[in-house]
Write a protein that holds these residues in place. Structure first.
Motif, PDB file in Angstrom:
ATOM      1  N   SER A 189       0.810  -1.218   0.000  1.00  0.00           N
ATOM      2  CA  SER A 189       0.000   0.000   0.000  1.00  0.00           C
ATOM      3  C   SER A 189       0.844   1.269   0.000  1.00  0.00           C
ATOM      4  O   SER A 189       0.338   2.354  -0.264  1.00  0.00           O
ATOM      5  CB  SER A 189      -0.935   0.013   1.217  1.00  0.00           C
ATOM      6  OG  SER A 189      -0.187   0.100   2.419  1.00  0.00           O
ATOM      7  N   MET A 190       2.147   1.136   0.280  1.00  0.00           N
ATOM      8  CA  MET A 190       3.024   2.301   0.284  1.00  0.00           C
ATOM      9  C   MET A 190       3.655   2.556  -1.079  1.00  0.00           C
ATOM     10  O   MET A 190       4.465   3.456  -1.235  1.00  0.00           O
ATOM     11  CB  MET A 190       4.134   2.095   1.318  1.00  0.00           C
ATOM     12  CG  MET A 190       3.708   2.340   2.752  1.00  0.00           C
ATOM     13  SD  MET A 190       3.353   4.077   3.069  1.00  0.00           S
ATOM     14  CE  MET A 190       5.003   4.767   2.963  1.00  0.00           C
ATOM     15  N   LYS A 191       3.263   1.758  -2.079  1.00  0.00           N
ATOM     16  CA  LYS A 191       3.874   1.911  -3.393  1.00  0.00           C
ATOM     17  C   LYS A 191       3.468   3.232  -4.041  1.00  0.00           C
ATOM     18  O   LYS A 191       2.315   3.628  -4.016  1.00  0.00           O
ATOM     19  CB  LYS A 191       3.458   0.754  -4.308  1.00  0.00           C
ATOM     20  CG  LYS A 191       4.043   0.850  -5.705  1.00  0.00           C
ATOM     21  CD  LYS A 191       3.599  -0.309  -6.583  1.00  0.00           C
ATOM     22  CE  LYS A 191       2.163  -0.185  -7.017  1.00  0.00           C
ATOM     23  NZ  LYS A 191       1.793  -1.208  -8.018  1.00  0.00           N
ATOM     24  N   SER A 192       4.441   3.909  -4.661  1.00  0.00           N
ATOM     25  CA  SER A 192       4.182   5.071  -5.511  1.00  0.00           C
ATOM     26  C   SER A 192       4.400   4.633  -6.952  1.00  0.00           C
ATOM     27  O   SER A 192       5.416   4.023  -7.272  1.00  0.00           O
ATOM     28  CB  SER A 192       5.138   6.219  -5.167  1.00  0.00           C
ATOM     29  OG  SER A 192       4.900   6.700  -3.867  1.00  0.00           O
ATOM     30  N   GLN A 193       3.420   4.918  -7.812  1.00  0.00           N
ATOM     31  CA  GLN A 193       3.522   4.506  -9.218  1.00  0.00           C
ATOM     32  C   GLN A 193       3.356   5.726 -10.113  1.00  0.00           C
ATOM     33  O   GLN A 193       2.397   6.485  -9.984  1.00  0.00           O
ATOM     34  CB  GLN A 193       2.448   3.477  -9.557  1.00  0.00           C
ATOM     35  CG  GLN A 193       2.547   2.947 -10.995  1.00  0.00           C
ATOM     36  CD  GLN A 193       1.371   2.055 -11.357  1.00  0.00           C
ATOM     37  OE1 GLN A 193       0.284   2.551 -11.627  1.00  0.00           O
ATOM     38  NE2 GLN A 193       1.590   0.751 -11.347  1.00  0.00           N
ATOM     39  N   VAL A 194       4.300   5.911 -11.016  1.00  0.00           N
ATOM     40  CA  VAL A 194       4.267   7.030 -11.952  1.00  0.00           C
ATOM     41  C   VAL A 194       4.388   6.470 -13.365  1.00  0.00           C
ATOM     42  O   VAL A 194       5.272   5.653 -13.635  1.00  0.00           O
ATOM     43  CB  VAL A 194       5.416   8.027 -11.680  1.00  0.00           C
ATOM     44  CG1 VAL A 194       5.411   9.136 -12.713  1.00  0.00           C
ATOM     45  CG2 VAL A 194       5.287   8.608 -10.285  1.00  0.00           C
ATOM     46  N   GLY A 195       3.489   6.896 -14.264  1.00  0.00           N
ATOM     47  CA  GLY A 195       3.503   6.400 -15.636  1.00  0.00           C
ATOM     48  C   GLY A 195       3.839   7.490 -16.630  1.00  0.00           C
ATOM     49  O   GLY A 195       3.569   8.670 -16.404  1.00  0.00           O
ATOM     50  N   VAL A 196       4.414   7.094 -17.764  1.00  0.00           N
ATOM     51  CA  VAL A 196       4.732   8.036 -18.824  1.00  0.00           C
ATOM     52  C   VAL A 196       4.533   7.339 -20.164  1.00  0.00           C
ATOM     53  O   VAL A 196       4.730   6.133 -20.291  1.00  0.00           O
ATOM     54  CB  VAL A 196       6.188   8.545 -18.685  1.00  0.00           C
ATOM     55  CG1 VAL A 196       7.189   7.434 -18.899  1.00  0.00           C
ATOM     56  CG2 VAL A 196       6.454   9.700 -19.636  1.00  0.00           C
ATOM     57  N   SER A 197       4.092   8.091 -21.165  1.00  0.00           N
ATOM     58  CA  SER A 197       3.927   7.563 -22.512  1.00  0.00           C
ATOM     59  C   SER A 197       4.199   8.683 -23.504  1.00  0.00           C
ATOM     60  O   SER A 197       4.317   9.856 -23.136  1.00  0.00           O
ATOM     61  CB  SER A 197       2.512   7.017 -22.722  1.00  0.00           C
ATOM     62  OG  SER A 197       1.566   8.078 -22.735  1.00  0.00           O
ATOM     63  N   LYS A 198       4.270   8.347 -24.773  1.00  0.00           N
ATOM     64  CA  LYS A 198       4.511   9.355 -25.799  1.00  0.00           C
ATOM     65  C   LYS A 198       3.388  10.390 -25.825  1.00  0.00           C
ATOM     66  O   LYS A 198       3.624  11.586 -26.002  1.00  0.00           O
ATOM     67  CB  LYS A 198       4.641   8.697 -27.167  1.00  0.00           C
ATOM     68  CG  LYS A 198       4.937   9.680 -28.295  1.00  0.00           C
ATOM     69  CD  LYS A 198       5.087   8.969 -29.625  1.00  0.00           C
ATOM     70  CE  LYS A 198       5.375   9.977 -30.750  1.00  0.00           C
ATOM     71  NZ  LYS A 198       5.515   9.299 -32.062  1.00  0.00           N
TER      72      LYS A 198
END
Length: 209
Positions: A189-198
């Motif tokens: 539950s402490m996970k930080s998730q960051v996404g990126v795409s074109k």
């Protein structure tokens, strides 16, 4: 440090004298107690250098309870050489950003790769487990390790970077690449998730579960 959700620590002994390297014993300690389980050893010779590598592997759940690891190289009456690793548990959520190298860098003639960089920042020093996932449509891939670099001191605190390389074809398909970050000793539950795409551009910053 992490591969397939396991902690893999390597203690490497090198030297030009093969007999000395071969006779050197690598001893592991966790919290001051010697351990002998989950340890493997390999030997090789490269450019007149002889190398002995001792690898200790632990499940990440077990590793999350570890505070200190020591590797000691012992050879007869010689003074042992030791290396300590202390797990830093600062607590709290880090700031996570993902950046893509600029087009003029990644689109050089003959280059079919795109490089992404995940930057993890915190006001206090702590260790992180960083892994990448690839989200194509509704499917999210398995966790993959990038190339992770040691913590660096900054004016605002500390930062850690992880570099991930993908193909230009996959990047151009607007696939989302997620950088997942867990502080040492934290749960899911402490996970930080960051996404990126074109489609999102060459940089994105957020902090979410």
């Amino acid at each position: 440090m992490f591969s397939n959700n396991q902690a893999e620590l390597e203690c490497i002994v090198t030297g030009q004298d093969k007999a000395t390297v071969d006779k050197t014993e690598v001893i592991w300690y966790i919290g001051g107690t010697r351990v002998t389980d989950n340890i493997s050893e390999t030997k090789q010779s490269v450019d007149k250098q002889h190398i002995k590598t001792s690898t200790m592997t632990y499940n990440r759940t077990v590793w999350d309870t570890v505070n200190n690891v020591r590797c000691s190289a012992v050879n007869g009456d010689m003074t042992p050489v030791t290396q300590d690793l202390t797990v830093q548990r600062g607590g709290g959520r880090p700031k996570v950003t993902v950046h893509m190298l600029q087009d003029e860098v990644i689109r050089q003639p003959g280059s079919g790769e795109v490089t992404l960089v995940c930057l993890v920042s915190s006001p206090v020093q702590q260790d992180y487990y960083i892994a990448w996932t690839v989200q194509d449509g509704q499917s999210t891939g398995i966790y993959s390790d990038g190339i992770n670099f040691p913590p660096q001191k900054t004016k605002q605190g500390y930062s850690v970077t992880s570099v991930y390389t993908t193909t230009k074809e996959k990047w151009d398909s607007n696939t989302v690449f997620n950088c997942n970050v867990w502080p040492a000793g934290s749960n899911a539950s402490m996970k930080s998730q960051v996404g990126v795409s074109k489609a999102q551009g060459n940089s994105i910053e957020c902090d979410k579960k």
